[in-house]
Write an enzyme that holds these catalytic residues in place. Structure first.
Site, PDB file in Angstrom:
ATOM      1  N   HIS A  46     -73.985  20.639 -38.309  1.00  0.00           N
ATOM      2  CA  HIS A  46     -74.242  21.561 -39.430  1.00  0.00           C
ATOM      3  C   HIS A  46     -73.397  22.812 -39.251  1.00  0.00           C
ATOM      4  O   HIS A  46     -73.131  23.252 -38.122  1.00  0.00           O
ATOM      5  CB  HIS A  46     -75.733  21.895 -39.583  1.00  0.00           C
ATOM      6  CG  HIS A  46     -76.351  22.669 -38.459  1.00  0.00           C
ATOM      7  ND1 HIS A  46     -76.293  24.046 -38.371  1.00  0.00           N
ATOM      8  CD2 HIS A  46     -77.069  22.259 -37.375  1.00  0.00           C
ATOM      9  CE1 HIS A  46     -76.945  24.447 -37.291  1.00  0.00           C
ATOM     10  NE2 HIS A  46     -77.426  23.382 -36.660  1.00  0.00           N
ATOM     11  N   ASP A 101     -74.045  25.744 -41.133  1.00  0.00           N
ATOM     12  CA  ASP A 101     -74.782  26.979 -41.390  1.00  0.00           C
ATOM     13  C   ASP A 101     -75.329  27.522 -40.077  1.00  0.00           C
ATOM     14  O   ASP A 101     -75.458  26.786 -39.084  1.00  0.00           O
ATOM     15  CB  ASP A 101     -75.915  26.747 -42.403  1.00  0.00           C
ATOM     16  CG  ASP A 101     -77.029  25.881 -41.839  1.00  0.00           C
ATOM     17  OD1 ASP A 101     -76.728  24.755 -41.383  1.00  0.00           O
ATOM     18  OD2 ASP A 101     -78.204  26.312 -41.851  1.00  0.00           O
ATOM     19  N   ASP A 116     -74.433  26.576 -31.799  1.00  0.00           N
ATOM     20  CA  ASP A 116     -75.367  26.019 -32.783  1.00  0.00           C
ATOM     21  C   ASP A 116     -74.914  26.355 -34.195  1.00  0.00           C
ATOM     22  O   ASP A 116     -75.295  27.373 -34.736  1.00  0.00           O
ATOM     23  CB  ASP A 116     -76.760  26.577 -32.513  1.00  0.00           C
ATOM     24  CG  ASP A 116     -77.824  26.018 -33.432  1.00  0.00           C
ATOM     25  OD1 ASP A 116     -77.604  24.944 -34.020  1.00  0.00           O
ATOM     26  OD2 ASP A 116     -78.883  26.666 -33.565  1.00  0.00           O
ATOM     27  N   GLU A 119     -79.357  23.554 -42.503  1.00  0.00           N
ATOM     28  CA  GLU A 119     -80.247  23.085 -41.442  1.00  0.00           C
ATOM     29  C   GLU A 119     -81.141  24.204 -40.929  1.00  0.00           C
ATOM     30  O   GLU A 119     -82.331  24.008 -40.706  1.00  0.00           O
ATOM     31  CB  GLU A 119     -79.418  22.505 -40.295  1.00  0.00           C
ATOM     32  CG  GLU A 119     -80.238  21.707 -39.280  1.00  0.00           C
ATOM     33  CD  GLU A 119     -80.882  22.556 -38.196  1.00  0.00           C
ATOM     34  OE1 GLU A 119     -81.831  22.089 -37.548  1.00  0.00           O
ATOM     35  OE2 GLU A 119     -80.441  23.717 -37.997  1.00  0.00           O
ATOM     36  N   GLU A 120     -80.578  25.387 -40.741  1.00  0.00           N
ATOM     37  CA  GLU A 120     -81.368  26.492 -40.205  1.00  0.00           C
ATOM     38  C   GLU A 120     -82.406  26.984 -41.199  1.00  0.00           C
ATOM     39  O   GLU A 120     -83.450  27.513 -40.816  1.00  0.00           O
ATOM     40  CB  GLU A 120     -80.445  27.653 -39.803  1.00  0.00           C
ATOM     41  CG  GLU A 120     -79.397  27.312 -38.758  1.00  0.00           C
ATOM     42  CD  GLU A 120     -79.984  27.016 -37.382  1.00  0.00           C
ATOM     43  OE1 GLU A 120     -81.229  26.978 -37.247  1.00  0.00           O
ATOM     44  OE2 GLU A 120     -79.198  26.804 -36.453  1.00  0.00           O
ATOM     45  N   HIS A 170     -79.769  31.106 -31.446  1.00  0.00           N
ATOM     46  CA  HIS A 170     -80.728  31.869 -32.260  1.00  0.00           C
ATOM     47  C   HIS A 170     -80.954  33.282 -31.728  1.00  0.00           C
ATOM     48  O   HIS A 170     -81.787  34.008 -32.276  1.00  0.00           O
ATOM     49  CB  HIS A 170     -82.083  31.149 -32.378  1.00  0.00           C
ATOM     50  CG  HIS A 170     -82.037  29.860 -33.114  1.00  0.00           C
ATOM     51  ND1 HIS A 170     -83.154  29.310 -33.720  1.00  0.00           N
ATOM     52  CD2 HIS A 170     -81.032  28.998 -33.379  1.00  0.00           C
ATOM     53  CE1 HIS A 170     -82.825  28.170 -34.301  1.00  0.00           C
ATOM     54  NE2 HIS A 170     -81.527  27.961 -34.100  1.00  0.00           N
TER      55      HIS A 170
END
Length: 456
Positions: free
Chosen positions: A93, A95, A126, A160-161, A426
């Site tokens: 992903h 995003d 990520d 996705e996030e 994150h």
């Protein structure tokens, strides 16, 4: 034999690493946060176009951009393989999570920066690092001008996030775009840098927002404090019932004593990875692996309450909290959410009015580890890293895995990626170790080569 020409694959990937750094820098520069309140939508559009162009250049001939039901853009592509060859779907992903307080970053979050051998930037691990890893693997296989040894589908998600479910709905509406014998979900990571790891278990999710009301409006704490029911105090008391004295999550009706049967997570390593302060004890009984991979875990994500600065001497009439319940494999997330709602309603003191707002649930996932795809990937990882492969769980949730498993029950789904603990995904100062990108690209190329029965 997967290792017969691994040296040539390694040489190709190593030679491409400067290009990988340039590409990751270009991709990190997009503020591709799938939330128009936090970043211009054009940033996601730009990232999607970049990903589509890069996969076309890496040998995927048929690539299209598809708007999903949540408004995000999925990058979907297909390159057929030789007759009779299996098809592998490579997921990632583009995003990212918001950067948060940029003052906490040592370098600009959307500018790839090298420091102490790592590459820093939001999404570097990520999951933009995994996008680049896929590109490296594909280029390593086609550098000599040979066709890909297997059919390859690529899917790069744009939300996705956010967890809005756009890609999951696309799988259900257009399953022909996702048909594959093996699905590689590149959105997890190794237990440590240089320690090849396959993730076999993901926790599900069951979030709620709990609202508490006790008064018609704010009251002076001097005139009414003592008898007037404080909504914030009621909420605090309710939340305190969700953990026991040892820090274990406690939700009435849920089993919280499961054990993890794979690789363990050493306590000292966890303390280092998580940045636990000296003298502060870890929470929960059992091992770290039990707590983070096999058992339910309740986290308070946010509380609506007056900030300290500017607060008045007033009793609060209402308060709210957003709660995140991670659900282990084998537990029904809907049942877990029901139990959490019932627990909160029962725990409300003084007859306080409680309203619980349910968010969507995500099911846990357990991978099948007996198929030829899993065996081939395990062998390729061992060859690329020169180390035995660990089996681990992950506390995060990837709802797509369950949707794909339901839609394609015969497909093998395997999970790996560049997001090892030091990546701090994150969080501020997210980073990736470039050796993880390199080694995983080598492993993925060897894996595809092995499935196709071809050695260069």
């Amino acid at each position: 034999m997967v290792t017969e020409h691994s040296g040539e694959i390694r040489n190709r990937v190593t030679a491409l690493m400067p290009t990988a750094r340039e590409e990751l820098a270009a991709l990190v520069a997009f503020r591709s946060i799938a939330d128009a309140r936090q970043a211009p939508p054009e940033e996601c559009v730009g990232a999607a176009n970049w990903v589509a162009h890069a996969f076309r250049a890496a040998g995927i001939g048929d690539v299209e951009l598809i708007e999903t039901s949540d408004g995000s853009t999925a990058v979907v592509g297909h390159q057929p393989g030789p007759d009779g060859a299996p098809t592998v779907l490579l997921y990632s992903h583009y995003d990212v999570q918001p950067a948060g307080d940029e003052a906490l970053w040592e370098t600009p979050p959307f500018e790839l920066t090298e420091r102490d051998g790592r590459w820093y930037g939001r999404g570097a691990a990520d999951c933009k690092g995994n996008v680049v890893m896929h590109l490296l693997a594909l280029r390593a296989l086609t550098a000599s001008g040979a066709p890909l040894p297997v059919g390859v589908r690529i899917v790069s998600e744009g939300s996705e996030e956010l967890g809005a479910g756009g890609l999951e709905k696309l799988v259900q509406d257009r399953p022909e775009l996702f048909v594959a014998d093996v699905v590689v979900i590149a959105d997890t990571g190794n237990v440590a840098v240089g320690a090849p790891t396959l993730t076999t278990s993901l926790r599900g999710i069951a979030n709620v927002v709990v609202h508490v009301e006790t008064l018609a409006g704010e009251l002076h704490s001097g005139m009414y404090g003592g008898s007037a029911p404080d909504a914030l105090a009621a909420l605090v008391q309710m939340l305190s019932t969700l953990r026991d004295h040892g820090g274990n999550t406690v939700v009435d009706g849920l089993d919280t004593a499961q054990d993890w049967d794979g690789v363990q997570y050493p306590e000292e390593q966890f303390r280092k990875d998580a940045g636990v302060l000296d003298g502060v004890r870890l929470t929960g009984s059992g091992s770290v692996a039990d707590a983070v991979w096999a058992r339910p875990a309740l986290t308070i994500l946010g509380i609506d309450a007056p900030p300290v600065v500017g607060s008045a001497a007033a009793i609060q009439p209402r308060a709210a909290a957003r709660l995140n319940l991670r659900v282990p494999s084998g537990m029904d997330p809907q049942r877990a959410q029901d139990a959490l709602v019932a627990h909160l309603e029962k725990a409300a003191p003084w007859g306080a009015r409680v309203t619980v707002e349910r968010e969507s649930v995500g099911a846990p996932f357990r991978a099948r580890t007996s198929g030829p795809g899993y065996t081939a990937l395990k062998s390729a990882l061992r060859s690329a890293f020169g180390a035995n492969v660990a089996v681990a769980g992950q506390g995060g949730t990837i709802p797509l895995c369950n949707v794909l498993a339901e839609q394609f029950p015969d497909a093998e789904i395997v999970l790996m990626g560049v997001e090892e603990p030091r990546a701090l995904i994150h969080a501020p100062n997210e980073s990736v170790d470039p050796s993880e990108i390199e080694n995983l690209a080598v492993a993925e190329a060897l894996f595809l080569q092995s499935l196709g029965g071809r050695a260069d």
